[in-house]
Design an enzyme around this catalytic site. Structure first.
Site, mmCIF file in Angstrom:
data_model
loop_
_atom_site.group_PDB
_atom_site.id
_atom_site.type_symbol
_atom_site.label_atom_id
_atom_site.label_comp_id
_atom_site.label_asym_id
_atom_site.label_seq_id
_atom_site.Cartn_x
_atom_site.Cartn_y
_atom_site.Cartn_z
ATOM 1 N N ARG A 247 6.388 -13.038 9.512
ATOM 2 C CA ARG A 247 6.996 -11.767 9.151
ATOM 3 C C ARG A 247 8.356 -11.641 9.830
ATOM 4 O O ARG A 247 8.678 -12.389 10.756
ATOM 5 C CB ARG A 247 6.085 -10.604 9.554
ATOM 6 C CG ARG A 247 5.910 -10.422 11.047
ATOM 7 C CD ARG A 247 4.817 -9.404 11.349
ATOM 8 N NE ARG A 247 5.031 -8.171 10.621
ATOM 9 C CZ ARG A 247 4.090 -7.256 10.426
ATOM 10 N NH1 ARG A 247 2.863 -7.460 10.891
ATOM 11 N NH2 ARG A 247 4.347 -6.141 9.774
ATOM 12 N N LYS B 96 4.804 0.677 11.678
ATOM 13 C CA LYS B 96 4.688 1.926 10.920
ATOM 14 C C LYS B 96 4.355 3.087 11.850
ATOM 15 O O LYS B 96 4.875 4.206 11.677
ATOM 16 C CB LYS B 96 3.625 1.776 9.839
ATOM 17 C CG LYS B 96 3.535 2.968 8.889
ATOM 18 C CD LYS B 96 2.614 2.667 7.717
ATOM 19 C CE LYS B 96 3.180 1.588 6.825
ATOM 20 N NZ LYS B 96 2.331 1.326 5.641
ATOM 21 N N GLU C 71 0.871 -1.176 0.000
ATOM 22 C CA GLU C 71 0.000 0.000 0.000
ATOM 23 C C GLU C 71 0.908 1.226 0.000
ATOM 24 O O GLU C 71 1.815 1.322 0.832
ATOM 25 C CB GLU C 71 -0.903 0.014 1.230
ATOM 26 C CG GLU C 71 -1.869 1.188 1.239
ATOM 27 C CD GLU C 71 -2.778 1.207 2.457
ATOM 28 O OE1 GLU C 71 -3.621 2.128 2.530
ATOM 29 O OE2 GLU C 71 -2.635 0.334 3.333
#
Length: 591
Positions: free
Chosen positions: A295, A305, A60
């Protein structure tokens, strides 16, 4: 699409095992590909897909990529490379309120920097999810017509209350029984801008009693009156990520949709949606398969983030490309290499199990690559003047030095030698500690590539600080001459000529956090910031370094690997950033 040596042996893992099994079974051999994304009718009119598999990297565009994304990039592009497939770069830009062109450009640059490409002479697989909005809307309309979706007019609080819990089933919405005609009309009025944000939402009709909360009539379209960076003001309804993503995969003929473990609970909806749309003839079979892996979790690093934004906005770092940041723009500026990321990704592998990777493994991968590729240079970081009293004043001579000890093909360079040299301050002790082998009064040491010298004293200022060291050289002991081995010494010193050296700014970067688990327990992660994560010094560099170009990397002998800053370096005046030390300085829990 190449990056690294694709012929090298690659360690197998559970994802490769799945791909191997699919290829052996011929699962995807009948897929057709029109040459661009599209619904089933378009694809089925095309030839057989020349790619054995298709993967994708779908960020994104709402921020800068970080180390975790590098793992995913290497995995997805690497699989496509190794299995004669294609990997698509897709911008998942379905949220008009968070996405910016700046991030799109930075992501393109980062993927290219890592050495991968989404295009060749046959295909260009760079896509935007927002280009599929018409098809997504058609898919939503099909679900309404099939009785598999409805417009819900509950408030967000009412929906939340009726959703149920992990132990209690949800309750049907009072609007769940709306007719197909009413749902269709409301959905079109939503599209036409008749309602404010939040007035209605389109939901899939699955099972409000499902033990998987993600199957309790998930939202698939919401109203958002916002200008989109790509489609402008064409739309005021936008698909939810969990609805858009599987459709995007199918439109692009993706065979293996690889994502991280937090999407595992969403896989049943992924499969439900694609199966129904394929049954309705909108999507080609076989539909994509979602596969999850763990991850990246690294010690001494935060990849959240929210936390990265906080570091930037509160100016704990200089920006997204601060060399201490775990962003790929920061990594590039720090001097980390694409090859180092490839090696690191290969070594940590992929698995289903969450694990915490020691940052040492990352640094070791970078050291290994830089040790092979970086030419050697000399820099004195804490300069102390050494005066050779019996060397003729005004005279200089050349010392020939190899650029790389293991790569003679990289040639040699010349270092000028003169009466006054800069040495490291730690290379002299007036009162030596036990085992000290460098310069102290009466001791001899070799000036690397030069002569053996004997220390005869030092100068001090009024405060007793040493300002210069005095030596005498042995003229017949120059390196590379027959007399070089006539005197045996244990100390070997680096140096640069005072007359020929030039001062340069050097930034000694270290880990941004002093704790292996920043913010663990009840601590604020900012309390774990390393106060010594950067030190700015003026160093004395050998003259060859004056010609360093931005992003050119070197090993500063004894000190570590350094890079000429890609932004602040000017012609003839480079600024250097330390990438990594020669060895781990954190291994015993202290710097």
């Amino acid at each position: 699409m190449s990056a690294g040596d694709s012929s090298a042996a690659t360690a197998t893992n559970f994802i490769r095992n799945i791909v191997d099994a699919d290829l052996a079974a011929g699962k995807h051999v009948q897929r057709r590909w029109s040459g661009k994304p599209g619904l089933a009718a378009q694809q089925l009119a095309g030839p057989l897909d020349p790619a054995k598999i298709r993967t994708r990297f779908p960020p994104e565009p709402n921020g800068y990529l970080h180390f975790g994304h590098a793992k995913s990039i290497c995995l997805n592009f690497g699989l496509a490379r190794d299995y004669a497939g294609r990997c698509h770069l897709r911008f998942d830009d379905t949220n008009p309120e968070k996405e910016e062109k700046e991030y799109v450009d930075s992501i393109v640059d980062a993927v290219r920097w890592l050495g991968f490409s989404w295009s060749d002479d046959k295909e260009n697989n760079l896509y935007y999810a927002s280009d599929y909005f018409d098809w997504m809307f058609a898919c939503a309309e099909y679900l309404i017509e099939a009785g598999l979706a409805y417009v819900d007019s509950q408030s967000a609080d009412e929906m939340r209350a009726n959703r149920g819990t992990l132990t209690e089933p949800g309750k049907d919405s009072p609007y769940r029984s709306r007719s197909v005609e009413e749902n269709r009309a409301l959905f079109h009025r939503m599209r036409d801008g008749e309602f404010p944000d939040g007035a209605h939402i389109l939901r899939a009709k699955i099972d409000m009693a499902s033990p998987n909360i993600n199957l309790r009539d998930p939202a698939i379209y919401r109203i958002r009156h916002a200008t989109h960076h790509n489609t402008g003001d064409k739309w005021c309804v936008y698909p939810m990520y969990t609805f858009a993503h599987p459709i995007e995969d199918a439109l692009e003929n993706i065979t293996h949709s690889i994502c991280t473990l937090e999407f595992e609970d969403q896989r049943p909806f992924y499969d439900w949606l694609l199966d129904h749309l394929a049954e309705g003839g909108l999507l080609q079979r076989p539909v994509p398969q979602q596969i999850e892996f763990s991850r990246l979790n690294l010690t001494y690093v935060v990849l959240s983030k929210r936390k990265l934004i906080q570091l930037v906005e509160e100016k704990h770092v200089s920006g997204w490309d601060d060399p201490r940041m775990p962003t790929l723009v920061g990594a590039r500026r720090r001097g980390y290499t694409p090859e180092g990321f490839h090696l690191f990704a290969e070594r940590i592998g992929v698995s289903k199990a969450d694990s915490l990777i020691d940052y040492v493994l990352f640094e070791d991968a970078m050291r290994e690559v830089l040790n092979e590729s970086a030419e050697r240079r000399v820099a004195v970081l804490a300069p102390l003047k050494l005066i050779i009293d019996n060397y003729p004043a005004g005279q200089s001579e050349e010392c020939v030095v190899h650029n790389h000890p293991f790569k003679p093909e990289l040639g040699t360079r010349v270092m000028p030698f003169s009466r006054e040299l800069w040495i490291e301050r730690e290379d002299f002790m007036e009162e030596p500690s036990k085992g000290y082998r460098r310069l102290f009064p009466g001791n001899m040491a070799r000036l690397r590539h030069g002569y053996v010298v004997k220390c005869i004293g030092c100068d001090k200022d009024a405060s007793g600080n040493v300002t210069a060291v005095h030596c005498e050289y042995l003229p017949d002991t120059k390196s590379g001459t027959p007399g070089a081995d006539s005197v045996k010494v244990k100390g070997n010193l680096h140096w640069v000529s005072v007359e020929h050296a030039y001062p340069a700014e050097v930034r000694l970067y270290d880990r941004l956090f002093a704790s292996p688990s920043p913010g663990s327990g009840d601590r604020n992660f900012l309390d774990d910031l390393n106060p010594d994560s950067v030190k700015l010094i003026t160093a004395q560099l050998e003259p060859a370094l004056k010609a360093a170009k931005p992003e050119e990397r070197f090993q500063f002998e004894r000190h570590g690997y350094f890079v000429a800053d890609r932004f602040d370096s000017k012609d003839g005046s480079p600024v250097f950033n330390r990438t990594v030390t020669l060895k781990d300085s954190w291994g015993k829990g202290a710097k």
